[in-house]
Scaffold this active site. Structure first.
Site, PDB file in Angstrom:
ATOM      1  N   LYS A  30      -8.292   3.210  -6.079  1.00 55.74           N
ATOM      2  CA  LYS A  30      -9.147   3.051  -4.893  1.00 55.74           C
ATOM      3  C   LYS A  30      -9.767   4.401  -4.530  1.00 55.74           C
ATOM      4  CE  LYS A  30      -5.205   3.660  -1.769  1.00 55.74           C
ATOM      5  NZ  LYS A  30      -4.243   2.995  -0.885  1.00 55.74           N
ATOM      6  N   HIS A  31     -10.820   4.435  -3.729  1.00 52.26           N
ATOM      7  CA  HIS A  31     -11.598   3.382  -3.089  1.00 52.26           C
ATOM      8  C   HIS A  31     -12.970   3.395  -3.759  1.00 52.26           C
ATOM      9  CE1 HIS A  31      -8.715   4.979  -0.090  1.00 52.26           C
ATOM     10  NE2 HIS A  31      -8.637   3.746   0.355  1.00 52.26           N
ATOM     11  N   ARG A  53      -4.388  12.762   0.381  1.00 49.62           N
ATOM     12  CA  ARG A  53      -4.226  11.544  -0.419  1.00 49.62           C
ATOM     13  C   ARG A  53      -4.907  11.670  -1.774  1.00 49.62           C
ATOM     14  NH1 ARG A  53      -6.654   6.999   3.207  1.00 49.62           N
ATOM     15  NH2 ARG A  53      -5.677   5.629   1.647  1.00 49.62           N
ATOM     16  N   ASP A  69       0.869  -1.178   0.000  1.00 46.64           N
ATOM     17  CA  ASP A  69       0.000   0.000   0.000  1.00 46.64           C
ATOM     18  C   ASP A  69       0.909   1.232   0.000  1.00 46.64           C
ATOM     19  OD1 ASP A  69      -2.079   1.766   0.203  1.00 46.64           O
ATOM     20  OD2 ASP A  69      -2.611   1.264   2.266  1.00 46.64           O
ATOM     21  N   ASP A 107     -10.836  -3.406   0.076  1.00 44.86           N
ATOM     22  CA  ASP A 107     -10.080  -2.728   1.108  1.00 44.86           C
ATOM     23  C   ASP A 107      -9.963  -3.726   2.260  1.00 44.86           C
ATOM     24  OD1 ASP A 107      -8.734  -0.756   2.484  1.00 44.86           O
ATOM     25  OD2 ASP A 107     -10.311   0.748   2.329  1.00 44.86           O
ATOM     26  N   HIS A 130     -12.433   2.789   8.454  1.00 47.07           N
ATOM     27  CA  HIS A 130     -11.749   1.935   9.414  1.00 47.07           C
ATOM     28  C   HIS A 130     -12.589   1.760  10.682  1.00 47.07           C
ATOM     29  CE1 HIS A 130      -8.228   3.214   6.990  1.00 47.07           C
ATOM     30  NE2 HIS A 130      -7.758   2.027   7.309  1.00 47.07           N
ATOM     31  N   ARG A 134       4.572   2.960   2.873  1.00 50.68           N
ATOM     32  CA  ARG A 134       5.022   1.766   3.582  1.00 50.68           C
ATOM     33  C   ARG A 134       6.481   1.465   3.221  1.00 50.68           C
ATOM     34  NH1 ARG A 134       0.717   3.243   5.911  1.00 50.68           N
ATOM     35  NH2 ARG A 134      -1.260   2.431   5.142  1.00 50.68           N
TER      36      ARG A 134
END
Length: 498
Positions: A172-173, A142, A72, A257, A185, A80
């Protein structure tokens, strides 16, 4: 009920994309890859440096050459691959502000080369959301921006750039997480608006991604009543079948996701969400951000097999999903063949990333233009908001460190929401004051502290590392992200060394 067959177990394994703990593949992961696991997902906890990641992916491919290795890596704030230092490339908002699709494509190609050299062949990026609501707690920097046309052209450019390096992109998303104030989340967001609005806003970047040849699309755990009033997108055949497959014409891999997110597990449970997602048209189940162990992978695999045996998930649907995952693996292998290795041209990250970060800076001056560049010793005050899970707590941020590299007499202090009445002018006497904020418009405690500081020190410079929705102060610098490369560019500007 008959016993699960080996073929069903293999099909179920092929559609899983689990994470794991460690910087080398655990025994269980290697065994599963050898037995046909479709993919593994790398998180910050798996990454030390490019050489270590290359060794990790080589160990996985020693078990099976065509395994997908995903990460990701959006660049920018969500990194990451460079989580230990912060990304050497700006994120989407910075690229959107520059609005040069050729630059966006070059940054994505540069990132793709680095990922491919480390053995990664699937990247859960770009973020194709339109950040319609500036109060959005999880998208923000983002996104390429709030204008659908802009987001669409840069989504397409990012896809082209990344995939030209042999790494599959995953937009995404879907169908769009930008117009919400709920983080999936934690709970299930709802995206309102009629179909016409969705077509002209949320869906536009995904159409552009499909046209650009994107190999994968990640679903959002989002309730979109205009498309399906009953099920979130990840679990909706109407959204994945009629809209994504039929209307948008997407033929690649649909990835969830993280399936352990509470937007879906809170209502359907972990295994229930996974099985429903596959039945709705998903091809791959991403899991492991929170549950990164063999027991979770086995739980999901066995639940998928049981659902087929019970008639709740057609075997043909599972086989089709596994087939698409296999096709993606074939695409990545073909794209990798014949490519030469990639090495950065400097030891300090991406040259094109620094170029992009510098171009993304925006300075607003309302008063004395002589307040820049900074002269004399500097005192930096960084206001730290709580971070969303997507960005993560492990990635460093801030302006004090890069500024101190250029102006060694710099001092820095950081305040959090638990210090709502902190005096930002303490220790700033005789020094130029720099106030560093992230999404100032979203945090009342931060705004109050900055207002107090500006009242006492109107010569203070405000540097916004988030979405610059609120511009305050006589000199305001917007970086459009908090990553290492944009703060370096801002530090250069502040001391006049660009």
């Amino acid at each position: 009920m008959s016993a699960p067959t080996v073929s069903l177990t293999a099909l179920a394994s092929a559609v899983l994309q689990p994470g794991f703990v460690g910087t080398t593949p655990p025994t269980w992961v290697r065994r599963w890859v050898g037995d046909g696991l479709g993919a593994v997902v790398l998180f910050a906890r798996n990454v030390v440096d490019p050489e270590q990641v290359a060794a990790l992916t080589a160990a996985l491919r020693a078990e099976r050459p065509d395994v997908l290795v995903a990460i990701d890596e959006e660049a920018g704030d969500v990194t990451r691959f460079e989580s230990a230092r912060g990304s050497s490339r700006p994120g989407n908002l910075a690229l959107g502000v520059v609005d040069d699709p050729a630059l966006t494509e070059a940054v994505a190609r540069d990132l793709g080369g680095e990922l491919a050299a480390a053995g990664i062949n699937l990247n859960y990026a770009p973020d194709a959301d339109v950040n319609s609501d500036p109060e959005n707690p999880v998208i923000g920097v983002r996104a390429f921006g709030a204008a659908p046309d802009l987001v669409a052209r840069h989504t397409a450019a990012w896809v082209r750039g990344l995939q030209s390096a042999g790494v599959a992109a995953c937009a995404k998303h879907f169908p769009g997480h930008g117009d919400t104030r709920v983080d999936s989340h934690h709970d299930l967001p709802a995206i309102h608006g009629d179909r016409t609005r969705l077509e002209s806003t949320e869906l536009l970047p995904f159409r552009a991604a499909v046209t650009a040849g994107v190999q994968a699309i990640m679903t959002g755990h989002l309730l979109v009543p205009a498309l399906d009033p009953d099920f979130p997108a990840t679990l909706s055949h109407r959204i994945l079948g009629r809209v994504l497959r039929d209307d948008l014409g997407f033929t690649g891999v649909v990835v969830t996701d993280a399936v352990e997110m509470r937007a879906v597990t809170g209502r359907y449970g972990l295994t229930g969400a996974a099985v429903r997602a596959l039945a709705a048209g998903v091809d791959a189940i991403c899991v492991g951000g929170e549950h990164a162990d063999e027991a979770t992978a086995r739980l999901l695999r066995d639940a998928i097999v049981a659902a087929v045996v019970a008639g709740d998930l057609p075997e043909e649907r599972l086989a089709d999903a596994a087939r698409r995952v296999g096709q993606l693996a074939t695409w990545t292998a073909e794209e990798r063949s014949g490519r030469s290795g990639w090495t950065p041209t400097t030891v300090d990250g991406s040259p094109v990333g620094l170029v992009a970060a510098r171009r993304a800076l925006r300075v607003t001056v309302d008063g004395d233009p002589g307040l820049l560049p900074l002269a004399g010793p500097v005192h930096v005050v960084e206001f730290e908001p709580s971070r969303n899970i997507a960005i993560g707590a492990e990635t460093p941020w801030g302006l004090g460190a890069p500024l101190a590299d250029l102006a060694p007499d710099t001092t820095t202090v950081r305040y959090a929401e638990s210090d709502p009445h902190a005096d930002a002018t303490v220790r700033a006497a005789g020094r130029r004051l720099v106030l560093v904020v992230r999404d100032l418009h979203r945090h009342g405690w931060m705004r109050a502290a900055v207002e107090r500081a500006l009242a006492a020190r109107p010569d203070a410079v405000v540097v916004e590392l988030g979405v610059p929705e609120l511009v305050v102060g006589r000199v305001h610098v917007a970086t459009h992200g908090a990553t290492r490369v944009v703060t370096r560019a801002a530090a250069e500007l502040l001391v006049g060394r660009t």
